[in-house]
Design an enzyme around this catalytic site. Sequence first.
Site, PDB file in Angstrom:
ATOM      1  CG  HIS A  70      -6.919   7.586   1.695  1.00 25.31           C
ATOM      2  ND1 HIS A  70      -7.544   7.083   0.631  1.00 25.31           N
ATOM      3  CD2 HIS A  70      -6.380   6.851   2.688  1.00 25.31           C
ATOM      4  CE1 HIS A  70      -7.351   5.750   0.907  1.00 25.31           C
ATOM      5  NE2 HIS A  70      -6.906   5.469   1.828  1.00 25.31           N
ATOM      6  CG  ASP A 188      -8.859   1.678   1.912  1.00 27.50           C
ATOM      7  OD1 ASP A 188      -8.370   2.677   2.479  1.00 27.50           O
ATOM      8  OD2 ASP A 188      -8.096   0.604   1.418  1.00 27.50           O
ATOM      9  CD  GLU A 222      -3.460   5.028   1.282  1.00 30.20           C
ATOM     10  OE1 GLU A 222      -2.643   4.181   2.104  1.00 30.20           O
ATOM     11  OE2 GLU A 222      -4.215   4.785   0.545  1.00 30.20           O
ATOM     12  CD  GLU A 223      -6.316   3.240  -1.758  1.00 32.33           C
ATOM     13  OE1 GLU A 223      -5.391   2.617  -1.963  1.00 32.33           O
ATOM     14  OE2 GLU A 223      -7.279   3.018  -1.224  1.00 32.33           O
ATOM     15  CG  ASP A 242      -5.812   3.685   5.349  1.00 30.24           C
ATOM     16  OD1 ASP A 242      -6.855   3.086   5.127  1.00 30.24           O
ATOM     17  OD2 ASP A 242      -5.017   4.139   4.656  1.00 30.24           O
ATOM     18  CG  HIS A 323      -7.579  -2.398  -2.175  1.00 32.32           C
ATOM     19  ND1 HIS A 323      -6.406  -2.185  -2.786  1.00 32.32           N
ATOM     20  CD2 HIS A 323      -7.901  -1.322  -1.199  1.00 32.32           C
ATOM     21  CE1 HIS A 323      -6.053  -1.247  -2.198  1.00 32.32           C
ATOM     22  NE2 HIS A 323      -6.719  -0.419  -1.257  1.00 32.32           N
TER      23      HIS A 323
END
Length: 344
Positions: A70, A188, A222-223, A242, A323
């Site tokens: 993504h 990510d 996606e997030e 991922d 994150h």
Amino acid sequence: MNIDLKYTLKKTVELLAIPSPVGYTHNAIEWVRKELESLGVKKYNITKKGALIAYVKGKDSNYKKMISAHVDTLGAVVKKVKKNGRLEITNVGGFAWGSVEGEHVTIHTLSEKTYTGTILPIKASVHVYGDVAREMPRTEETMEIRIDEDVKTDQDVFKLGILQGDFVSLDPRTRVLENGYIKSRYLDDKLCVAQILTYLKYLKDNKLKPRTDLYIYFSNFEEIGHGVSVFPEDLDEFIAVDIGLVAGEDAHGDEKKVNIIAKDSRSPYDYTLRKKLQEAADKNKIQYTIGVHNRYGSDATTAILQGFDFKYACIGPNVDATHHYERCHNDGIVETIKLLIAYL
């Protein structure tokens, strides 16, 4: 396997430099489209939601595989223009507010003009607020953006063209280190996009085809949980590429190895497909970890929850401090690409 790591890192850095918070991903998707063209991948389409699905013909057309990564990242949206000329924001994607304190940001207006700013607590200075500045919880309600313009009121901000709903992207602060580490926000999942492109470059450089027909999905939501939502009807299996998790009681990842996920917060992954991936790794002496991630989901398990019928798995490089300000190692990057080559 002759893997072009320099290409991987170059494309990772290029993509990381393109702001693409969830909902504002068109520029990143266009970049991917151009990269696919340069790699000789001519068959693709853009979905109505703005994702990109490419197709590579394999040796066996009776079985269909798909991989995905993504382009969307964490970010924010302007929630309110405050009377004092600061911006109240709301997050898109899940991050801890303390992880973005002091970060340089770009505000993207509808006119496509951009402004810079900084995410700060509403009481930032210890000289002014003392221990309150140190101890105040960092939440959506206590954080704001200080715009790098001469604004003192909400009317000053409106004159710039900044409005509620404008997207906010954070500086990724990408650093490629000589000792093999790369650190940045949004590894990510932009690192995984570059890994898939490197896999396609490997096919091109070595004049190879995948064992089976292959779809490649570059998703853009996606997030927030609805990234891959359109699937070919003839799809047999789907592997989301991922990040894996490092550190913590339930995360035993290693930045120098690829991660094969056994279970996330939504579902166990398909047993037979995971076994095939592990067997491919063992056969090719690829270093890997097995992940059981309790606060994690991927496009693969999102798809299964929607009721689609195919085998599903998730692999990717192990990344530290996900994150937050993330880090990975070249070895783990290469091991992931090796597994894509070995299995696909």
